[in-house]
Write a protein that holds these residues in place. Structure first.
Motif, PDB file in Angstrom:
ATOM      1  N   ASP A 198    -136.501 -22.147  -6.677  1.00 60.80           N
ATOM      2  CA  ASP A 198    -136.478 -23.014  -5.647  1.00 60.80           C
ATOM      3  C   ASP A 198    -135.751 -22.152  -4.599  1.00 60.80           C
ATOM      4  O   ASP A 198    -134.883 -21.321  -4.889  1.00 60.80           O
ATOM      5  N   TRP A 199    -136.165 -22.659  -3.338  1.00 63.37           N
ATOM      6  CA  TRP A 199    -135.429 -22.390  -1.886  1.00 63.37           C
ATOM      7  C   TRP A 199    -134.235 -23.441  -1.730  1.00 63.37           C
ATOM      8  O   TRP A 199    -134.739 -24.907  -1.984  1.00 63.37           O
ATOM      9  N   ARG A 200    -133.107 -23.246  -1.649  1.00 55.30           N
ATOM     10  CA  ARG A 200    -131.996 -23.983  -1.451  1.00 55.30           C
ATOM     11  C   ARG A 200    -130.997 -23.388  -0.281  1.00 55.30           C
ATOM     12  O   ARG A 200    -130.009 -23.189  -0.703  1.00 55.30           O
ATOM     13  N   PRO A 201    -131.369 -23.605   1.200  1.00 59.48           N
ATOM     14  CA  PRO A 201    -130.283 -23.263   2.032  1.00 59.48           C
ATOM     15  C   PRO A 201    -129.261 -24.107   1.893  1.00 59.48           C
ATOM     16  O   PRO A 201    -129.295 -25.211   1.425  1.00 59.48           O
ATOM     17  N   GLY A 202    -128.218 -23.672   2.742  1.00 59.20           N
ATOM     18  CA  GLY A 202    -127.031 -24.574   2.607  1.00 59.20           C
ATOM     19  C   GLY A 202    -126.356 -24.591   3.976  1.00 59.20           C
ATOM     20  O   GLY A 202    -126.386 -23.807   4.892  1.00 59.20           O
ATOM     21  N   LEU A 203    -125.689 -25.835   4.280  1.00 63.32           N
ATOM     22  CA  LEU A 203    -124.950 -26.242   5.212  1.00 63.32           C
ATOM     23  C   LEU A 203    -123.531 -26.115   4.695  1.00 63.32           C
ATOM     24  O   LEU A 203    -123.169 -27.127   3.997  1.00 63.32           O
ATOM     25  N   PHE A 204    -122.690 -25.250   5.257  1.00 67.23           N
ATOM     26  CA  PHE A 204    -121.194 -25.011   4.508  1.00 67.23           C
ATOM     27  C   PHE A 204    -120.307 -25.773   5.596  1.00 67.23           C
ATOM     28  O   PHE A 204    -120.372 -25.025   6.910  1.00 67.23           O
ATOM     29  N   LEU A 205    -119.562 -26.541   5.163  1.00 68.46           N
ATOM     30  CA  LEU A 205    -118.659 -27.115   6.152  1.00 68.46           C
ATOM     31  C   LEU A 205    -117.101 -27.029   5.591  1.00 68.46           C
ATOM     32  O   LEU A 205    -117.020 -27.057   4.624  1.00 68.46           O
ATOM     33  N   TYR A 206    -116.268 -26.508   6.381  1.00 69.80           N
ATOM     34  CA  TYR A 206    -115.041 -26.096   6.325  1.00 69.80           C
ATOM     35  C   TYR A 206    -113.921 -26.088   7.371  1.00 69.80           C
ATOM     36  O   TYR A 206    -114.513 -26.612   8.431  1.00 69.80           O
ATOM     37  N   ASP A 207    -112.839 -26.217   7.084  1.00 66.52           N
ATOM     38  CA  ASP A 207    -111.950 -26.361   8.038  1.00 66.52           C
ATOM     39  C   ASP A 207    -112.041 -25.615   9.139  1.00 66.52           C
ATOM     40  O   ASP A 207    -112.020 -24.198   9.188  1.00 66.52           O
ATOM     41  N   GLY A 208    -112.322 -26.208  10.411  1.00 68.25           N
ATOM     42  CA  GLY A 208    -112.569 -25.319  11.623  1.00 68.25           C
ATOM     43  C   GLY A 208    -114.119 -24.887  11.977  1.00 68.25           C
ATOM     44  O   GLY A 208    -114.323 -23.922  12.696  1.00 68.25           O
ATOM     45  N   GLY A 209    -114.953 -25.449  11.251  1.00 67.52           N
ATOM     46  CA  GLY A 209    -116.247 -24.927  11.182  1.00 67.52           C
ATOM     47  C   GLY A 209    -117.319 -25.253  10.500  1.00 67.52           C
ATOM     48  O   GLY A 209    -117.246 -25.771   9.482  1.00 67.52           O
ATOM     49  N   SER A 210    -118.331 -24.645  10.825  1.00 71.95           N
ATOM     50  CA  SER A 210    -119.506 -24.879   9.792  1.00 71.95           C
ATOM     51  C   SER A 210    -120.395 -23.411   9.643  1.00 71.95           C
ATOM     52  O   SER A 210    -120.240 -22.633  10.698  1.00 71.95           O
ATOM     53  N   GLU A 211    -121.086 -23.325   8.740  1.00 70.02           N
ATOM     54  CA  GLU A 211    -122.145 -22.021   8.815  1.00 70.02           C
ATOM     55  C   GLU A 211    -123.497 -22.709   8.019  1.00 70.02           C
ATOM     56  O   GLU A 211    -123.503 -23.418   7.084  1.00 70.02           O
ATOM     57  N   PHE A 212    -124.627 -22.181   8.572  1.00 70.42           N
ATOM     58  CA  PHE A 212    -125.918 -22.177   8.018  1.00 70.42           C
ATOM     59  C   PHE A 212    -126.184 -20.979   7.316  1.00 70.42           C
ATOM     60  O   PHE A 212    -126.302 -20.048   7.763  1.00 70.42           O
ATOM     61  N   GLU A 213    -126.733 -21.195   5.865  1.00 70.75           N
ATOM     62  CA  GLU A 213    -127.203 -20.049   5.189  1.00 70.75           C
ATOM     63  C   GLU A 213    -128.634 -20.342   4.926  1.00 70.75           C
ATOM     64  O   GLU A 213    -128.768 -21.238   4.038  1.00 70.75           O
ATOM     65  N   ALA A 214    -129.521 -19.694   5.256  1.00 66.87           N
ATOM     66  CA  ALA A 214    -131.083 -20.101   4.894  1.00 66.87           C
ATOM     67  C   ALA A 214    -131.517 -19.257   3.831  1.00 66.87           C
ATOM     68  O   ALA A 214    -132.323 -19.803   3.120  1.00 66.87           O
ATOM     69  N   GLY A 215    -130.963 -18.364   3.381  1.00 66.05           N
ATOM     70  CA  GLY A 215    -131.339 -17.176   2.543  1.00 66.05           C
ATOM     71  C   GLY A 215    -130.784 -17.505   0.943  1.00 66.05           C
ATOM     72  O   GLY A 215    -130.217 -16.553   0.593  1.00 66.05           O
ATOM     73  N   ARG A 216    -130.726 -18.339   0.390  1.00 66.96           N
ATOM     74  CA  ARG A 216    -130.560 -18.644  -0.730  1.00 66.96           C
ATOM     75  C   ARG A 216    -131.537 -19.390  -1.642  1.00 66.96           C
ATOM     76  O   ARG A 216    -132.380 -20.117  -1.296  1.00 66.96           O
ATOM     77  N   PHE A 217    -131.619 -18.776  -2.971  1.00 62.33           N
ATOM     78  CA  PHE A 217    -132.816 -19.322  -3.910  1.00 62.33           C
ATOM     79  C   PHE A 217    -132.025 -19.646  -5.441  1.00 62.33           C
ATOM     80  O   PHE A 217    -130.986 -19.227  -5.573  1.00 62.33           O
TER      81      PHE A 217
END
Length: 153
Positions: free
Chosen positions: A125-144
């Protein structure tokens, strides 16, 4: 791109050979989460509540992190490819590491194949992620994800 080509080739091969499989209720196995960043590996469990709806839970380790995540998945059988199902879903997770943690929201899209006459199921599967942490966020599209599971009735 090579990974997507491999995925489409596997789908085409299974469709042409007319591979057949039986359904299962619960499975336990090994999950591998890879892509940009560290590769994580660990145990997983999947349970179907009906032929289309399942939950999948993983505890995976790697890169000095422990990732605990759970997913809802809705499955559709692929025509003329018995045992091969397409699924969409998603769910939350938490990444634990020394000094902190990160909350994750993950959608997913993938394929699962249950091998006929063997208690084995394979998934990709393809499993992108939206990472939420103190002070911000980050999107990572390249995860499988890749998984191999021992199926139980």
């Amino acid at each position: 791109m090579k990974k997507l080509l491999l995925l489409f080739s596997l789908t085409a091969l299974l469709s042409v050979t007319g591979a057949k499989a039986q359904d299962y209720k619960t499975a336990v196995g090994l999950s591998i989460d890879f892509g940009t960043g560290a590769t994580l590996v660990g145990p997983s469990i999947k349970h179907f509540f009906n032929p289309a709806d399942a939950v999948n839970a993983e505890i995976i380790f790697g890169g000095n992190s422990t990732l605990i995540q759970g997913f809802y998945q809705h499955h559709w059988p692929l025509k003329d490819a018995q045992g091969l199902k397409f699924y969409l879903g998603g769910g939350p997770g938490v990444n634990l590491y020394e000094g902190g943690s990160t909350f994750i929201l993950r959608p997913m899209a993938g394929l699962e194949y249950k091998i006929k006459d063997a208690p084995i199921a394979l998934n990709f599967d393809w499993r992108p992620g939206l990472f939420l942490y103190d002070g911000g966020s980050e999107f990572e599209a390249g995860r499988f994800g890749i998984g191999i599971k021992y199926t139980l009735k």
